[in-house]
Scaffold this motif. Structure first.
Motif, short mmCIF file in Angstrom:
data_model
loop_
_atom_site.label_atom_id
_atom_site.label_comp_id
_atom_site.label_asym_id
_atom_site.label_seq_id
_atom_site.Cartn_x
_atom_site.Cartn_y
_atom_site.Cartn_z
N PRO A 76 0.35 -1.36 -0.22
CA PRO A 76 -0.47 -0.04 -0.11
C PRO A 76 1.00 1.51 -0.30
N ARG A 77 1.72 0.89 0.87
CA ARG A 77 3.21 2.15 0.65
C ARG A 77 3.49 2.93 -1.31
N ASP A 78 3.33 2.00 -1.73
CA ASP A 78 3.62 2.12 -3.20
C ASP A 78 2.33 2.08 -4.17
N VAL A 79 1.56 2.73 -4.32
CA VAL A 79 -0.01 2.90 -4.53
C VAL A 79 -0.41 4.54 -3.61
N THR A 80 -1.00 5.18 -4.69
CA THR A 80 -1.47 6.04 -4.68
C THR A 80 -3.09 6.30 -4.77
N LEU A 81 -3.94 6.47 -4.72
CA LEU A 81 -5.63 6.01 -4.46
C LEU A 81 -5.99 7.52 -4.95
N HIS A 82 -7.19 8.29 -6.23
CA HIS A 82 -7.41 9.43 -6.82
C HIS A 82 -8.97 8.50 -6.56
N GLY A 83 -9.48 9.88 -6.55
CA GLY A 83 -10.58 10.20 -6.46
C GLY A 83 -11.31 9.95 -4.46
N ASP A 84 -12.48 10.06 -4.88
CA ASP A 84 -13.28 10.13 -3.67
C ASP A 84 -14.02 9.36 -3.14
N PRO A 85 -13.05 8.51 -2.27
CA PRO A 85 -13.43 7.56 -1.34
C PRO A 85 -15.57 7.20 -1.67
N ALA A 86 -15.92 8.12 -1.75
CA ALA A 86 -17.79 8.12 -1.80
C ALA A 86 -18.01 8.10 -3.08
N ASP A 87 -17.43 7.82 -3.96
CA ASP A 87 -17.23 7.60 -5.39
C ASP A 87 -16.67 5.59 -5.28
N THR A 88 -16.59 5.05 -4.46
CA THR A 88 -16.29 3.24 -4.61
C THR A 88 -17.43 3.03 -3.62
N ILE A 89 -17.24 1.42 -4.39
CA ILE A 89 -17.95 0.60 -3.05
C ILE A 89 -16.88 -0.64 -2.64
N ARG A 90 -17.64 -1.37 -1.45
CA ARG A 90 -16.11 -2.16 -1.35
C ARG A 90 -17.07 -3.30 -1.38
N TYR A 91 -15.97 -4.03 -2.19
CA TYR A 91 -17.37 -5.78 -2.17
C TYR A 91 -16.27 -7.26 -0.93
N VAL A 92 -16.94 -7.55 -0.02
CA VAL A 92 -15.82 -8.10 0.87
C VAL A 92 -16.84 -9.82 1.04
N HIS A 93 -16.20 -10.92 0.06
CA HIS A 93 -16.81 -12.19 0.17
C HIS A 93 -15.93 -13.28 0.61
N GLY A 94 -16.27 -14.14 0.64
CA GLY A 94 -15.87 -15.82 1.33
C GLY A 94 -14.62 -15.28 1.90
N GLU A 95 -13.90 -15.65 2.90
CA GLU A 95 -13.05 -15.72 4.04
C GLU A 95 -12.94 -14.13 4.51
N GLN A 96 -13.30 -12.99 3.81
CA GLN A 96 -12.77 -11.81 3.92
C GLN A 96 -11.61 -11.42 4.18
N THR A 97 -10.59 -11.72 4.04
CA THR A 97 -9.95 -11.14 3.97
C THR A 97 -9.15 -9.69 3.08
N LEU A 98 -10.19 -9.77 2.57
CA LEU A 98 -9.90 -9.13 1.82
C LEU A 98 -11.64 -7.96 0.39
#
Length: 134
Positions: free
Chosen positions: A53-75
């Motif tokens: 994560p230290r090597d990644v810069t995310l762009h945009g408003d987090p309110a414009d995203t959705i998160r989907y967690v499934h299965g073992e719920q590790t990611l």
């Protein structure tokens, strides 16, 4: 870099969802990309570039995203709320499992094709064996 030459390990790569609201920059290109055959990845057509994560810069408003967690719920798979493109995944429940915060992947399929053309694609069996198939 000359147009069409592609990028490789060590080069900055960027990707954006279809509508351009959500994006990412990867500070150092990965040594390879991963094509996974798990139930989510095969349906989404993702091509993962794993990174700290230290090597990644995310762009945009987090309110414009959705998160989907499934299965073992590790990611959590993160997608644009507007166009539906999956841009990356992140580790979840980092408070209880700090090691999960040290891993993520960006969807290199959202990058310009020329920027990933020189990167090897490895096939990963996320459906059964959890091993690379090459």
């Amino acid at each position: 870099m000359r147009e069409g030459a592609g990028k490789g390990a060590g080069d900055v790569i960027e990707g954006y969802c279809h509508c351009g609201r959500i994006g990412w920059s990867l500070a150092a290109g990965p040594p390879w990309l991963t094509r996974c055959n798990c139930s989510y990845c095969r349906r989404s057509g993702a091509l993962w570039a794993h990174a700290s994560p230290r090597d990644v810069t995310l762009h945009g408003d987090p309110a414009d995203t959705i998160r989907y967690v499934h299965g073992e719920q590790t990611l959590a798979f993160v997608s644009c709320r507007h166009c539906g493109c999956t841009t990356h995944w992140e580790g979840v429940d980092i408070a209880r499992h700090p090691e999960r915060g040290e891993r993520m992947a960006v969807n290199a399929a959202t990058a310009e094709p020329a920027d990933i053309a020189n990167l090897r694609v490895r096939r990963f069996d996320g459906a059964v064996s959890w091993e690379f198939l090459d």
